[in-house]
Structure formats: structure tokens, C-alpha cells
Scaffold this active site. Sequence first.
Site, PDB file in Angstrom:
ATOM      1  N   HIS A  43     -17.627 -39.355 -31.657  1.00  0.00           N
ATOM      2  CA  HIS A  43     -16.168 -39.287 -31.458  1.00  0.00           C
ATOM      3  C   HIS A  43     -15.526 -40.675 -31.435  1.00  0.00           C
ATOM      4  CE1 HIS A  43     -15.742 -34.921 -30.825  1.00  0.00           C
ATOM      5  NE2 HIS A  43     -16.979 -35.011 -30.379  1.00  0.00           N
ATOM      6  N   ASP A 195     -19.151 -38.628 -41.116  1.00  0.00           N
ATOM      7  CA  ASP A 195     -20.082 -37.769 -41.865  1.00  0.00           C
ATOM      8  C   ASP A 195     -20.113 -38.130 -43.343  1.00  0.00           C
ATOM      9  OD1 ASP A 195     -20.016 -36.608 -39.415  1.00  0.00           O
ATOM     10  OD2 ASP A 195     -18.932 -34.815 -40.035  1.00  0.00           O
TER      11      ASP A 195
END
Length: 421
Positions: A43, A195
Amino acid sequence: MTFPQPALDAADKFPIAFGDNVPYAGSLGIAWAPGRVNLIGEHTDYNDGFVLPIAVDRVAALAGRRRNDSIIRLWSMQFEEYAQFSVEELPQSFEHELRNLPNWARYVLGVAAELASASLPLSGCDAVLSGDVPLGGGMSSSAALEVATVQFFAWLSQGRFTIGAENSTMKPMKVAALCQRAEHIASGLRSGILDQAASCLGQPKKAVLIDCRSLEYRYLPFDESDLSLVVLDTSIRRELANSGYNERRRQCEEAVALLRELIVTQESEGKGQQITSLRDITQEQFDIYKHDLPEVLRRRAGYIIAENARVLQVADLLETGNIEAIGPILWKGHAGLRDEYEVSSKELDALVDIAHSVPGVLGGRMMGGGFGGCTINLVRNEAIEALRQAVEQQYPERTGYQASIEVCHAAGGPGSANLDG
Ligand code: GLA
């Protein structure tokens, strides 16, 4: 060159899925891109911070041929389902096309729409999709598909656009940014770049430290001779878009706004300080002003500031070859995700606890967006079997679910190839 098995499986399936009597314009090609694990830095990406992922030996793959028109027909081996859309009016027709597609095909449409927005050439094709990245399991199956899709369109373009480090149309981080935008429009998740960047930058035996603000990156050695990356999957799936992910993002933005206000009004030197994200706030500043934040925002921001420091610590340890010392930092990271950022779950906590009790597991934590999905564990090779047994015995007792275990290795990034001739 050996190709990833899912790409070869998709190629084998192609004539069965689409028949032999379509007048195709070109040869059969394959494209693929890896999933990832994230050693540390959760995060932090959408907070302009640091991440430390490793692309792994699991891929999403496409195999297909170019068509003479603007139609894209897809067959998913994993979902055993067809999907179809047209690239003719993209990106304007995006919303219209999206409505008729199953979720898995939306990522392909998202990429096509972003390529169209960037005025890159698109052609119709028939393609089979395959892969061995566990779907929705926290190893970035969707990012792998997005990156593989860009590779496939580049291959279809016959050199009109190319991907690579030097002299190509798109460098890896540009591909990653395009795929991140594709993820946003396809799924509604306001994800960071972790990602997609991890998938684009994969290299065997390497982790990559990414600065999510400057988008600069640096490879670090990841010596796997005695250790493995073990992913434990809770088997619980959560749609991140409907979970607290976007809410966490908003909370971090609120915390930045409040801290900026406090620092700028109270510190004379703060007047010159640019504060646009939690990255810009030092631990010392945070300790002074945190009591003026609402309780929830204090916990969220505290986690992010500490996590950024953990990433840099782990990067140093990798650089000096001191992998043992990484373990305790991973356990700490999990505690932060559980207690402060509050994106863990009972099942993720159970897997982390179980792993913690097995000698030879150096460290572990939940990985990815959270609320379900998987944990990443750094495990001595001789302890993998004991970990497997502990999980098989204890996880169903504690949660009522079965977990699965994947032993992964650092692997190379995306690729494509022509299979005919
Ligand atoms: C998901 C998102 C990433 C990142 C992680 C949490 O995987 O797609 O951008 O924010 O969660 O680190």
C-alpha cells in the site's frame, strides 16, 4: 528458447477454440508476462513510496493470430468462456464494449482502449488466454494479463510498435503505467503501479526496488540457493474494488492534507517543504503532529511511513546479502497491516501465525491489497515440508477453509514469439 507452458497450452488450444476455416492475416504468436510477489512495501505505491517486488515463475499468456478486421475474439482456458469486442471505435466505445464483457476480458479491453488513447496501432485478432498465476489470489493475475496483452498487441503490430529498454516505442515503466490505467478503467480499482511494474521488470534471481514517485528502479540480488518464496493462499477471494482499498487510498489523501496544514502553519521551515504525499513526511515530523490527526488517519499514516522505512531497510539487507535479517521485518510489516492499516483478515492472520511457529520460516506477511488472498513467506528450503504440514493440519481447524501452497522463484519479465516458421 523455452517458452512458458501456459503460452504453449494456449497455442495448442487455438485451432480447437477458433476452428481452421477463419481466413487469418498472419502467423500464430504467443505472448506472456509474469505474476509477482512483493517482498515488502504494501500500500506504499499509491502513496508515492517504495516497493520491493519479485516477478515469479507463473505467467498469464495469450496465443493467437491477427484478423483482417477490427474484431477481437477471446477464449479463456481458465473460465472456459468466449468474449468478443471491436477495437474500431476505441477508446470512445469503451463503456459500451465493457458492459457486455465478463470480468477477465475487461482487462484486455482496458489495455486495447489505452493503446488506442496513446494512438498505438491495434488490429483485430483471435486469441486463447491461459495462465498459471492463481486468479485473484494476490499474485497479480490481472496485471500479468494486462502486460501480456500489451506484448501481444506489440507482436500483432509487426514492429509498428515495440517494447524494450532501448530504442523501442515503449520502455518497461511506460508499459506498466499504461497497464495501470487499463486496470483502473477495467476494474474501478484505483491501484498503484506495483503489480504492473513488477511484471514488466522481472529478472531471474533479482528483486527490484521501485520508487513509485520518480518511477526509477534498481535491481537487487535475490539469492535463492538456500531459500524459497512460499505463497500461502487463504482461498478467500475479495473483490478489491468493493473492499476497503479505495477507502484506504482516500484516507491517506486526507491524512496528507491534514498533516500538510499542520506542518505548514506550525513550522517556519515547513513553509518551504513540498508535501504532496505521505512520502514527504519524516518519522520525526509524524511523531510531533500525529496526535492532531483523527485516530483512524493516525494509524493509516503511521503504517505507511513505517512501511516505507522497512522497504529501504530490506533493500539494504538484500544488497549486503544479509537475507536472514529480513525475516523479522516481514513479521513487523504484517503486524502493521493487521493493526494499523487494517487490511488483513482472520484467515491471513491464521496463516501468518502458523508460519511463525515453524522453525526455518524466516518471515512472512500478508501480501497485496489484503482482505483475502495470500501471504508471502521467506522459507529455508529444508523447512518447506514442515510448513506445508503445519498449514494442512492447522489452517482448516482454525478457519474452516483449505489453504494452498505455491513455491515460487524469481523469474524473467514479459516476452513474445512467433510460432509459425
Ligand atoms: C494491490 C494493488 C497494488 C498495491 C497492492 C498493495 O495489489 O494492485 O497497486 O497497492 O494492492 O500493496
